[in-house]
Design a protein around this motif. Structure first.
Motif, PDB file in Angstrom:
ATOM      1  N   VAL A 154      49.440  36.900  83.509  1.00 40.97           N
ATOM      2  CA  VAL A 154      49.476  37.792  84.671  1.00 40.97           C
ATOM      3  C   VAL A 154      49.206  37.022  85.952  1.00 40.97           C
ATOM      4  O   VAL A 154      49.899  37.203  86.965  1.00 40.97           O
ATOM      5  N   GLU A 155      48.224  36.131  85.922  1.00 38.98           N
ATOM      6  CA  GLU A 155      47.893  35.347  87.114  1.00 38.98           C
ATOM      7  C   GLU A 155      49.074  34.485  87.543  1.00 38.98           C
ATOM      8  O   GLU A 155      49.382  34.382  88.738  1.00 38.98           O
ATOM      9  N   HIS A 156      49.747  33.867  86.580  1.00 36.59           N
ATOM     10  CA  HIS A 156      50.901  33.023  86.919  1.00 36.59           C
ATOM     11  C   HIS A 156      52.034  33.857  87.501  1.00 36.59           C
ATOM     12  O   HIS A 156      52.634  33.477  88.518  1.00 36.59           O
ATOM     13  N   LEU A 157      52.346  34.977  86.884  1.00 37.14           N
ATOM     14  CA  LEU A 157      53.440  35.816  87.367  1.00 37.14           C
ATOM     15  C   LEU A 157      53.182  36.289  88.790  1.00 37.14           C
ATOM     16  O   LEU A 157      54.093  36.298  89.627  1.00 37.14           O
ATOM     17  N   ARG A 158      51.953  36.677  89.074  1.00 36.35           N
ATOM     18  CA  ARG A 158      51.632  37.155  90.422  1.00 36.35           C
ATOM     19  C   ARG A 158      51.675  36.024  91.448  1.00 36.35           C
ATOM     20  O   ARG A 158      52.170  36.208  92.565  1.00 36.35           O
ATOM     21  N   LYS A 159      51.170  34.866  91.056  1.00 35.18           N
ATOM     22  CA  LYS A 159      51.127  33.740  91.986  1.00 35.18           C
ATOM     23  C   LYS A 159      52.521  33.243  92.337  1.00 35.18           C
ATOM     24  O   LYS A 159      52.782  32.845  93.476  1.00 35.18           O
ATOM     25  N   LYS A 160      53.423  33.287  91.369  1.00 39.57           N
ATOM     26  CA  LYS A 160      54.755  32.727  91.591  1.00 39.57           C
ATOM     27  C   LYS A 160      55.768  33.765  92.050  1.00 39.57           C
ATOM     28  O   LYS A 160      56.540  33.506  92.984  1.00 39.57           O
ATOM     29  N   ALA A 188      53.918  44.814  88.583  1.00 41.92           N
ATOM     30  CA  ALA A 188      53.037  45.848  89.128  1.00 41.92           C
ATOM     31  C   ALA A 188      52.548  46.828  88.070  1.00 41.92           C
ATOM     32  O   ALA A 188      51.566  47.536  88.282  1.00 41.92           O
ATOM     33  N   ASP A 189      53.209  46.869  86.930  1.00 38.90           N
ATOM     34  CA  ASP A 189      52.873  47.812  85.855  1.00 38.90           C
ATOM     35  C   ASP A 189      52.151  47.040  84.748  1.00 38.90           C
ATOM     36  O   ASP A 189      52.771  46.509  83.839  1.00 38.90           O
ATOM     37  N   GLU A 190      50.826  46.987  84.808  1.00 34.33           N
ATOM     38  CA  GLU A 190      50.078  46.168  83.860  1.00 34.33           C
ATOM     39  C   GLU A 190      50.210  46.679  82.429  1.00 34.33           C
ATOM     40  O   GLU A 190      50.192  45.889  81.477  1.00 34.33           O
ATOM     41  N   GLY A 191      50.377  47.987  82.275  1.00 33.44           N
ATOM     42  CA  GLY A 191      50.578  48.526  80.937  1.00 33.44           C
ATOM     43  C   GLY A 191      51.871  48.016  80.319  1.00 33.44           C
ATOM     44  O   GLY A 191      51.908  47.650  79.135  1.00 33.44           O
TER      45      GLY A 191
END
Length: 208
Positions: A154-160, A188-191
């Motif tokens: 999740v951190e990578h996807l958001r950062k990039k 945006a949809d963590e589920g």
């Protein structure tokens, strides 16, 4: 295509990807090649140069991910066989394009060919990107637990890829623009992200 180029690439260059992590295997190189040639054709560029650049773009992974783009450029410059098909100026353009393809680069590509391979390397499909991100984490951080792998993903996807991320698109008419918006909706949809992650992650992580 210049005679013998494809045969050389398929016999001597693409097999190198078979030794890399799951996110940088031969199927990734072949996808970047196909996308690069398509973009080059659309803009009237040298398709053979685009083909070769894409084929070599991640060969430097043999020396580690952090400097792989620079290692790839060195490999292009030092491959004497390329001089059977390209002149010295073309080879230098190709080497620079390979060096400039990385999404986290601190400068824009120095030529249109650098933009081509950078754009092709960013072929955006939500499921493919999520799978490659999970594969990379599993291959390079095997000590992480299942939950830690999810957090890393999740951190990578958001950062990039998310709004304000470092990924850049280089062609206004790129189909990647709409695909990027679709990926951002998934991020945006963590589920939904959790469900996709669970479909991919190795059962081996259950034991950690």
């Amino acid at each position: 295509m210049r005679e013998g180029l494809r045969e050389y690439v398929e016999a001597e260059v693409l097999p190198r990807y078979d030794e890399f992590d799951g996110a940088h295997r031969r199927d990734h190189a072949e996808m970047v090649i196909a996308q690069s040639v398509e973009i080059a054709r659309r803009y009237g560029l040298d398709e053979d140069m685009a083909y070769a650049i894409a084929a070599y773009h991640d060969t430097g992974m043999c020396g580690g991910r952090e400097t792989h783009h620079l290692t790839s450029g060195r490999i292009v410059r030092e491959d004497g066989r390329l001089r059977e098909w390209f002149g010295e100026e073309e080879i230098e353009v190709m080497a620079q394009a390979v060096e400039d393809h990385r999404a986290s680069s601190d400068h824009e590509p120095r030529s249109i060919y650098g933009r081509v391979v950078a754009e092709a390397d960013r072929f955006i499909d939500a499921d493919t990107i999520i799978r490659r991100t999970v594969q990379y984490g599993h291959d390079h951080y095997p000590e992480l637990s299942r939950e830690e792998q999810f957090v890393r993903m999740v951190e990578h996807l958001r950062k990039k890829y998310y709004y304000g991320g470092y990924l850049k698109l280089w062609f206004e008419d790129s189909p990647n623009a709409s695909r990027l918006e679709a990926l951002r909706a998934v991020i945006a949809d963590e589920g939904l992200l959790r469900r996709k992650f669970e479909e991919i992650i190795s059962p081996a992580c259950d034991r950690r």
